[in-house]
Design a protein around this motif. Sequence first.
Motif, short mmCIF file in Angstrom:
data_model
loop_
_atom_site.label_atom_id
_atom_site.label_comp_id
_atom_site.label_asym_id
_atom_site.label_seq_id
_atom_site.Cartn_x
_atom_site.Cartn_y
_atom_site.Cartn_z
N ARG A 188 33.18 27.88 28.60
CA ARG A 188 33.87 29.13 28.83
C ARG A 188 33.47 29.71 30.17
N ALA A 189 34.36 29.59 31.14
CA ALA A 189 34.08 30.14 32.47
C ALA A 189 34.12 31.66 32.39
N SER A 190 33.17 32.32 33.06
CA SER A 190 33.18 33.79 33.06
C SER A 190 33.87 34.34 34.30
N SER A 191 33.85 33.61 35.41
CA SER A 191 34.57 34.07 36.61
C SER A 191 34.68 32.93 37.63
N PHE A 192 35.60 33.10 38.56
CA PHE A 192 35.74 32.19 39.70
C PHE A 192 35.32 32.95 40.95
N ARG A 193 34.55 32.26 41.79
CA ARG A 193 33.99 32.90 42.97
C ARG A 193 34.35 32.09 44.20
N LEU A 194 34.70 32.77 45.29
CA LEU A 194 34.78 32.06 46.57
C LEU A 194 33.51 32.42 47.32
N SER A 195 32.58 31.45 47.39
CA SER A 195 31.27 31.71 47.99
C SER A 195 31.34 31.47 49.49
N LEU A 196 31.01 32.52 50.24
CA LEU A 196 31.14 32.50 51.70
C LEU A 196 29.77 32.70 52.34
N ARG A 197 29.70 32.50 53.64
CA ARG A 197 28.42 32.75 54.31
C ARG A 197 28.30 34.26 54.58
N ASP A 198 27.08 34.69 54.90
CA ASP A 198 26.89 36.03 55.45
C ASP A 198 26.20 35.84 56.80
N GLY A 199 25.52 36.84 57.31
CA GLY A 199 24.93 36.75 58.65
C GLY A 199 23.65 35.92 58.71
N SER A 200 23.20 35.39 57.56
CA SER A 200 21.90 34.71 57.52
C SER A 200 21.88 33.44 58.37
N TYR A 228 40.06 35.31 41.75
CA TYR A 228 38.67 35.05 42.14
C TYR A 228 38.12 36.21 42.94
N GLU A 229 36.80 36.22 43.08
CA GLU A 229 36.14 37.24 43.88
C GLU A 229 35.40 36.58 45.03
N ASP A 230 35.35 37.26 46.17
CA ASP A 230 34.55 36.75 47.29
C ASP A 230 33.06 37.00 47.00
N ALA A 231 32.22 36.06 47.36
CA ALA A 231 30.78 36.21 47.17
C ALA A 231 30.05 35.87 48.48
#
Length: 414
Positions: A188-200, A228-231
């Motif tokens: 059971r998936a709880s969410s879909f995420r688009l995982s992106l970079r940050d300034g690190s 989906y949500e951006d992460a």
Amino acid sequence: MLTAYTEKETVMADHRKLGRELELFDSDPLAGAGLPFWLPAGAAARHAVEEYLRELERRNGYQHVVSPPLGRPALFQLSRHLDHFADDMFPAVAFDDDDQLMLRPSLCPHHALVYRSRGRSHRELPLRIAEIGQMFRAERSGVLGGLSRVRVIALNDGHTFCAPSQVVDEVGRELRLIRRAHADLGVRASSFRLSLRDGSAKFIDDDAMWAQAEQVLRDALDRAGVEYEDAPGEAAFYGPKIDIQVRDDAGREQTLSTVQVDYDKPARFALDYAAADGSRQRPVMIHRSLAGSMERLFAHLIEVHEGAFPAWYAPVQLAVLPVSPAQDGAARALVEAASDLRAELSFEGSLGARIRQAALRKIPYVGIIGEREAAAGQVSLRLRDGREIPAQEVSSALGRIAELVESRSHDLHG
Ligand SMILES: [Zn+2]
């Protein structure tokens, strides 16, 4: 349409407690923290799932490979793991300065070598290779526990090497395969995420590459109709990724399945293929896991099913109970006839105690053979969900169970 379960989960069981009760896995301080071992019941369920995943991949154009779980530091230097991921890796074992080996942090470098083991033509693309292979994380001992945080990981991994024009289709295809695997396994998936970079600084520095990879993933998600949500900050160090999250019994989210687009490793490993016009072109590498690591997957499956797995990967699918010793022979014959199933004979103790025992072990089918059934070549079935099926011919009972197992039904009687 891919949808995530959004309703509030009811309280789930802790997979560590159930894992112990059902004798699925164990660990021992003598062997070390974060190094669980799979007991026979857990190994039976895991092998059923592994065979299923390999079959699903084979039917969808993947070829399987086997690669070693360690390699020379130079390999992980080339893949940039030593620059971006060293904190999560075990230190090298050194025989002398020229002969060092490291436990691998991922399968990607080996699969890049598989690609370049010979010249490739555009006609071979997309080239899809897969492996359930071991990799390692140098987690600190304080955070380890059960199957969800471990130091040795068996990943259901796959890499597709394709032309740039094929990437969006390939990512869409992986999303469909993930949906298929989740439905069959009962994930059971709880969410879909688009995982992106940050300034690190942990992310490789190449703006154009990140922008291109992000656009490709957004296009594929939109085409698949996925919400989906951006992460920001959750990307792999070499590129953005789609992460499919599941929740554990404490409500924490973890990534199970993932699809990642990588323009960096093909350049680092100098991968190429002969295009139709004869020129050498660079493929794109898609990293994906349909069901995550076997450890994290089973932590989730144990909790979400409360140990009562769908029959197709239940450790024991059928327990056969003779009512009295006079039916031992008939019961034994039934177990032998059920050679396509994981079936076992249960004859120690009273019938009531054996039925309770099978229920505690969450065995989906209990076959009972009394005097009448033995005389008529029949068996009565009791299902894990409480339903009772009146006596029927042994062959039709077994045929029906085999059919439900084969179709990976989540209903024990259909
Ligand atoms: Zn990879």
